[in-house]
Motif scaffolding. Structure first.
Motif, PDB file in Angstrom:
ATOM      1  N   GLN A  99       0.829  -1.207   0.000  1.00 57.36           N
ATOM      2  CA  GLN A  99       0.000   0.000   0.000  1.00 57.36           C
ATOM      3  C   GLN A  99       0.864   1.258   0.000  1.00 57.36           C
ATOM      4  O   GLN A  99       0.593   2.220  -0.723  1.00 57.36           O
ATOM      5  N   TRP A 102       2.365   1.842  -3.418  1.00 54.48           N
ATOM      6  CA  TRP A 102       1.325   2.249  -4.361  1.00 54.48           C
ATOM      7  C   TRP A 102       0.899   3.700  -4.105  1.00 54.48           C
ATOM      8  O   TRP A 102       0.675   4.470  -5.032  1.00 54.48           O
ATOM      9  N   VAL A 106       0.512   7.583  -6.435  1.00 54.03           N
ATOM     10  CA  VAL A 106      -0.807   8.192  -6.603  1.00 54.03           C
ATOM     11  C   VAL A 106      -0.798   9.572  -5.955  1.00 54.03           C
ATOM     12  O   VAL A 106      -0.245   9.738  -4.862  1.00 54.03           O
ATOM     13  N   THR A 111      -5.961   9.955  -2.504  1.00 56.71           N
ATOM     14  CA  THR A 111      -6.153   9.185  -1.264  1.00 56.71           C
ATOM     15  C   THR A 111      -6.930   9.999  -0.241  1.00 56.71           C
ATOM     16  O   THR A 111      -7.809   9.464   0.447  1.00 56.71           O
ATOM     17  N   TYR A 125      -8.605   6.678 -10.625  1.00 57.21           N
ATOM     18  CA  TYR A 125      -7.795   5.582 -10.075  1.00 57.21           C
ATOM     19  C   TYR A 125      -8.715   4.506  -9.480  1.00 57.21           C
ATOM     20  O   TYR A 125      -8.746   4.278  -8.274  1.00 57.21           O
ATOM     21  N   TYR A 128      -6.826   1.373  -7.707  1.00 60.54           N
ATOM     22  CA  TYR A 128      -6.240   1.807  -6.436  1.00 60.54           C
ATOM     23  C   TYR A 128      -7.330   2.047  -5.405  1.00 60.54           C
ATOM     24  O   TYR A 128      -7.173   1.694  -4.219  1.00 60.54           O
TER      25      TYR A 128
END
Length: 244
Positions: A99, A102, A106, A111, A125, A128
Motif C-alpha cells: 500500500q 502504491w 498516486v 487518497t 484511479y 487503487y
C-alpha cells in the motif's frame, strides 16, 4: 483422538521465560489496539494525518489479529516442536508495504478524497480505490480467520487438559473461550457496513461506544488472568504424543 503423556502434570501459570514471552506479545497486542483506535479518530477528524500514516495504521490493524492469536497460540501449545511461523507477522508487513509503495505513485489528493468522502472511489484511479477501500474488509477476513483458528486450538487444548486435569484447572480455560467470543463479536459488528453505507460504522451512535466497551472488557479479561496466572499450562518437557 490424541493421548498426551508427560512427566509433569498441568500447572497454572508458566515459567519466568514463558511469562516474559507472553508479556511481550500482550504488550504488542495492546499497542496495536490503541493505534487502531487512534487511526479511527484520525480517519474521522484528521483525514490528512490519516493518509500520511495510512500504511502504518493498516499494519497495526492486521497485527492486532496476529498478536491476539499468537497469545492464544502460546497458551495452548501442546507440543515442543510447535513453532509460530514468522509469516504470520511478515504477511501484514508485505501488505502494508504494498500500500505504501502504491500510495507514492498516486497523488495525495486522491487518497485524501477517498478518506474524506468515506469511501467514494476515484474515477481516475479505480483499481487503487478498490484496494485502498478493501482494508476494512481485509481486517474482517483476518479477524474471522484467526478467531476461528483460536477457537479450534482452545477446544483441542481443553480436550488434552481434560485427560488428566482437575476440575479447578479445567475452569482456568473458561476465560479463554469468553475472550475469543468477545473477539468474534468485535469482528461481526462492523459487518453492518456490508449492508449499509461505509460511513455507518463510524457514525452510528450505538456501534462505536458498544465496541469500545467490548474492547475494554477484552483488555481487563486478558490483563487480570495473565497477571494472576489463571491459566493451565501443560509442561512441554518430556512429553510424548501417541495417536489412539
Amino acid at each position: 483422538m490424541m493421548l498426551i503423556r508427560s512427566n509433569e502434570e498441568p500447572c497454572r501459570g508458566t515459567s519466568p521465560h514463558e511469562r516474559r514471552v507472553l508479556k511481550r506479545i500482550l504488550l504488542l497486542f495492546y499497542f496495536c489496539e490503541i493505534a487502531m483506535w487512534i487511526s479511527t479518530l484520525c480517519y474521522n477528524y484528521v483525514p490528512a494525518s490519516f493518509v500520511h500514516l495510512s500504511a502504518a495504521f493498516y499494519l497495526v490493524i492486521l497485527l492486532t489479529q496476529v498478536s491476539f492469536f499468537h497469545f492464544v497460540y502460546r497458551l495452548t501449545q501442546q507440543r515442543a516442536d510447535e513453532v509460530f511461523s514468522f509469516w504470520h507477522y511478515l504477511l501484514p508487513l508485505l501488505i502494508a508495504g504494498l500500500q505504501e509503495v502504491w500510495m507514492l505513485c498516486v497523488p495525495f489528493d486522491v487518497t485524501l478524497g477517498l478518506v474524506e468522502s468515506k469511501g467514494i472511489p476515484s474515477a481516475e484511479y479505480p483499481v487503487y480505490s478498490v484496494y485502498f477501500l478493501f482494508k476494512i474488509k481485509m481486517r474482517m477476513i483476518y479477524s474471522l480467520f484467526y478467531t476461528v483458528w483460536a477457537l479450534i486450538r482452545i477446544y483441542r487444548y481443553r480436550q488434552a487438559v481434560v485427560n488428566y486435569s482437575s476440575d479447578e484447572e479445567r475452569m482456568s480455560l473458561s476465560w479463554l473461550k469468553v475472550l475469543v467470543f468477545l473477539a468474534l463479536v468485535l469482528v461481526l459488528l462492523p459487518l453492518s457496513i456490508v449492508f449499509r453505507e461505509r460511513s455507518y460504522v463510524f457514525t452510528a451512535m450505538f456501534l462505536m461506544p458498544f465496541m469500545v466497551v467490548l474492547l475494554l472488557a477484552q483488555f481487563v479479561l486478558l490483563c487480570y488472568n495473565f497477571i494472576t496466572g489463571n491459566y493451565v499450562q501443560i509442561s512441554l518437557a518430556g512429553r510424548s504424543v501417541e495417536g489412539v
